[in-house]
Design a protein around this motif. Structure first.
Motif, PDB file in Angstrom:
ATOM      1  N   THR A  72       0.834  -1.189   0.000  1.00  0.00           N
ATOM      2  CA  THR A  72       0.000   0.000   0.000  1.00  0.00           C
ATOM      3  C   THR A  72       0.879   1.253   0.000  1.00  0.00           C
ATOM      4  N   VAL A  73       0.286   2.347  -0.377  1.00  0.00           N
ATOM      5  CA  VAL A  73       1.016   3.616  -0.378  1.00  0.00           C
ATOM      6  C   VAL A  73       1.432   3.981   1.047  1.00  0.00           C
ATOM      7  N   LEU A  74       0.534   3.763   1.990  1.00  0.00           N
ATOM      8  CA  LEU A  74       0.852   4.079   3.381  1.00  0.00           C
ATOM      9  C   LEU A  74       1.991   3.205   3.893  1.00  0.00           C
ATOM     10  N   GLY A  75       1.997   1.952   3.520  1.00  0.00           N
ATOM     11  CA  GLY A  75       3.090   1.056   3.901  1.00  0.00           C
ATOM     12  C   GLY A  75       4.415   1.509   3.312  1.00  0.00           C
ATOM     13  N   ASN A  76       4.379   1.966   2.078  1.00  0.00           N
ATOM     14  CA  ASN A  76       5.597   2.478   1.447  1.00  0.00           C
ATOM     15  C   ASN A  76       6.094   3.732   2.152  1.00  0.00           C
ATOM     16  N   LEU A  77       5.163   4.578   2.561  1.00  0.00           N
ATOM     17  CA  LEU A  77       5.536   5.798   3.278  1.00  0.00           C
ATOM     18  C   LEU A  77       6.199   5.450   4.611  1.00  0.00           C
ATOM     19  N   VAL A  78       5.685   4.440   5.292  1.00  0.00           N
ATOM     20  CA  VAL A  78       6.299   3.981   6.547  1.00  0.00           C
ATOM     21  C   VAL A  78       7.735   3.547   6.294  1.00  0.00           C
ATOM     22  N   GLU A  79       7.964   2.805   5.225  1.00  0.00           N
ATOM     23  CA  GLU A  79       9.327   2.368   4.899  1.00  0.00           C
ATOM     24  C   GLU A  79      10.248   3.551   4.644  1.00  0.00           C
ATOM     25  N   VAL A  80       9.753   4.553   3.935  1.00  0.00           N
ATOM     26  CA  VAL A  80      10.564   5.744   3.650  1.00  0.00           C
ATOM     27  C   VAL A  80      10.914   6.461   4.957  1.00  0.00           C
ATOM     28  N   TYR A  81       9.926   6.643   5.822  1.00  0.00           N
ATOM     29  CA  TYR A  81      10.190   7.313   7.103  1.00  0.00           C
ATOM     30  C   TYR A  81      11.199   6.536   7.950  1.00  0.00           C
ATOM     31  N   ILE A  82      11.068   5.230   7.991  1.00  0.00           N
ATOM     32  CA  ILE A  82      12.013   4.429   8.771  1.00  0.00           C
ATOM     33  C   ILE A  82      13.414   4.539   8.171  1.00  0.00           C
ATOM     34  N   SER A  83      13.511   4.438   6.858  1.00  0.00           N
ATOM     35  CA  SER A  83      14.815   4.551   6.190  1.00  0.00           C
ATOM     36  C   SER A  83      15.485   5.892   6.462  1.00  0.00           C
ATOM     37  N   ALA A  84      14.660   6.937   6.594  1.00  0.00           N
ATOM     38  CA  ALA A  84      15.182   8.282   6.843  1.00  0.00           C
ATOM     39  C   ALA A  84      15.399   8.557   8.332  1.00  0.00           C
ATOM     40  N   GLY A  85      15.068   7.583   9.175  1.00  0.00           N
ATOM     41  CA  GLY A  85      15.236   7.773  10.608  1.00  0.00           C
ATOM     42  C   GLY A  85      14.132   8.595  11.244  1.00  0.00           C
ATOM     43  N   GLU A  86      13.048   8.803  10.535  1.00  0.00           N
ATOM     44  CA  GLU A  86      11.905   9.577  11.033  1.00  0.00           C
ATOM     45  C   GLU A  86      10.924   8.636  11.734  1.00  0.00           C
ATOM     46  N   PHE A  87      11.357   8.102  12.870  1.00  0.00           N
ATOM     47  CA  PHE A  87      10.574   7.074  13.545  1.00  0.00           C
ATOM     48  C   PHE A  87       9.245   7.586  14.085  1.00  0.00           C
ATOM     49  N   ASP A  88       9.190   8.818  14.573  1.00  0.00           N
ATOM     50  CA  ASP A  88       7.930   9.351  15.092  1.00  0.00           C
ATOM     51  C   ASP A  88       6.881   9.443  13.985  1.00  0.00           C
ATOM     52  N   LYS A  89       7.285   9.919  12.828  1.00  0.00           N
ATOM     53  CA  LYS A  89       6.354   9.993  11.691  1.00  0.00           C
ATOM     54  C   LYS A  89       5.937   8.597  11.251  1.00  0.00           C
ATOM     55  N   ALA A  90       6.886   7.669  11.242  1.00  0.00           N
ATOM     56  CA  ALA A  90       6.571   6.287  10.857  1.00  0.00           C
ATOM     57  C   ALA A  90       5.575   5.671  11.828  1.00  0.00           C
ATOM     58  N   LEU A  91       5.791   5.896  13.111  1.00  0.00           N
ATOM     59  CA  LEU A  91       4.922   5.290  14.123  1.00  0.00           C
ATOM     60  C   LEU A  91       3.483   5.786  14.016  1.00  0.00           C
ATOM     61  N   GLU A  92       3.290   7.034  13.658  1.00  0.00           N
ATOM     62  CA  GLU A  92       1.935   7.552  13.461  1.00  0.00           C
ATOM     63  C   GLU A  92       1.231   6.774  12.352  1.00  0.00           C
ATOM     64  N   ARG A  93       1.944   6.502  11.285  1.00  0.00           N
ATOM     65  CA  ARG A  93       1.355   5.784  10.148  1.00  0.00           C
ATOM     66  C   ARG A  93       1.219   4.295  10.438  1.00  0.00           C
ATOM     67  N   ILE A  94       2.129   3.749  11.218  1.00  0.00           N
ATOM     68  CA  ILE A  94       2.049   2.337  11.587  1.00  0.00           C
ATOM     69  C   ILE A  94       0.763   2.084  12.366  1.00  0.00           C
ATOM     70  N   GLU A  95       0.438   2.974  13.273  1.00  0.00           N
ATOM     71  CA  GLU A  95      -0.802   2.803  14.040  1.00  0.00           C
ATOM     72  C   GLU A  95      -2.005   2.796  13.104  1.00  0.00           C
ATOM     73  N   ILE A  96      -2.004   3.663  12.118  1.00  0.00           N
ATOM     74  CA  ILE A  96      -3.097   3.694  11.139  1.00  0.00           C
ATOM     75  C   ILE A  96      -3.150   2.376  10.375  1.00  0.00           C
ATOM     76  N   LEU A  97      -1.998   1.875   9.966  1.00  0.00           N
ATOM     77  CA  LEU A  97      -1.958   0.589   9.250  1.00  0.00           C
ATOM     78  C   LEU A  97      -2.552  -0.527  10.095  1.00  0.00           C
TER      79      LEU A  97
END
Length: 67
Positions: A1-26
């Protein structure tokens, strides 16, 4: 999914707080991704030691068993 891809990008960039917000949505909405899937992906595994991920993991494991 697009949201899953965005989570991967945030994690790769070290943006864990942003990733975690989207992970909860997933976890809440799609039910396609489980906390366990984060342990088999070389990018996603980076966030599995984060305390907030551990909280989400516990929350959504519990919900799965309650169904």
């Amino acid at each position: 999914t697009v949201l899953g891809n965005l989570v991967e990008v945030y994690i790769s960039a070290g943006e864990f707080d942003k990733a975690l917000e989207r992970i909860e949505i997933l976890f809440e909405t799609l039910n396609l991704i489980s906390p366990a899937s984060f342990y088999i992906d070389p990018v996603l595994i980076q966030i599995t030691e984060h305390p907030e991920f551990k909280t989400l993991e516990s929350k959504f494991k519990r919900q799965t068993y309650d169904r």
